[in-house]
Design an enzyme around this catalytic site. Structure first.
Site, mmCIF file in Angstrom:
data_model
loop_
_atom_site.group_PDB
_atom_site.id
_atom_site.type_symbol
_atom_site.label_atom_id
_atom_site.label_comp_id
_atom_site.label_asym_id
_atom_site.label_seq_id
_atom_site.Cartn_x
_atom_site.Cartn_y
_atom_site.Cartn_z
ATOM 1 N N HIS A 193 0.838 -1.194 0.000
ATOM 2 C CA HIS A 193 0.000 0.000 0.000
ATOM 3 C C HIS A 193 0.875 1.247 0.000
ATOM 4 C CE1 HIS A 193 0.716 0.805 4.311
ATOM 5 N NE2 HIS A 193 0.607 -0.510 4.487
ATOM 6 N N CYS A 204 3.932 -4.796 6.428
ATOM 7 C CA CYS A 204 3.442 -4.535 5.071
ATOM 8 C C CYS A 204 4.559 -3.984 4.192
ATOM 9 C CB CYS A 204 2.299 -3.520 5.111
ATOM 10 S SG CYS A 204 0.720 -4.232 5.594
#
Length: 185
Positions: A145, A160
């Site tokens: 992201h 992440c």
């Protein structure tokens, strides 16, 4: 016989223009290139390869290189897993259900590493971390992201894969659910 030539400062500046400042403003610092993207949108599917050691991702379409970017992956104790994954979900405007921060009534961050279970002091608010252009890789919450990459080449996330903010929408549009993502050390 020696000859001395006296030159005034304005004359010297005119003679050596490359050595003089163009203005009274301080010199601007060059910005680091965080990504390159030159997708030809030709035949073939996009594949993503992430090198955890270099904190860089490379992107191909049908075997042709189409770009690269810095990434920020998991810090010590919250490592990003290696292996081959597939994008299983895409959400443009997602917020973390695990991580965020606590800010006071003026928007000042008082705890930058909070979870939904962290005690929130009176007058403060828990804010879930935004994860725009979310591309899920695992069932346990690892994905790619848009996010802050404070020091290119260094891990910085909770696990992440953070992508440069201006680049994330381009990758999001180029990949599909099912796109392979290969992560190596």
């Amino acid at each position: 016989m020696k000859l001395a030539i006296l030159v005034s400062l304005p004359v010297l500046a005119a003679l050596l223009p490359s050595c003089t400042p163009l203005s009274d403003q301080p010199a601007m610092r060059a910005e680091r290139v965080m990504y390159e993207w030159h997708d030809d949108y030709g035949p073939g599917k996009v594949k993503v390869n992430i090198d955890l050691g270099e904190q860089r991702a490379t992107y191909t379409r049908g075997g042709r290189p189409i770009g690269w970017s810095y990434v920020a992956t998991g810090i010590e104790g919250r490592r990003t897993p290696s292996g081959t994954f597939r994008i299983s979900e895409k959400i443009v405007d997602k917020y973390s259900n695990r991580y965020g921060w606590i800010e006071d009534e003026f928007g000042n961050v008082v705890n930058g590493d909070a979870t939904p279970g962290t005690r929130v002091p009176p007058g403060c608010t828990y804010v879930a971390a935004p994860m725009p252009y979310w591309m899920r890789l695992t069932d346990w919450g690892i994905g790619m992201h848009a996010g802050l990459i404070p020091e290119p080449g260094e891990p910085a996330s909770h696990g992440c894969i953070r992508l440069p903010k201006p680049f994330a929408p381009m990758l999001f549009e180029a990949v599909d659910v099912g796109t392979p993502v290969h992560i190596t050390h």
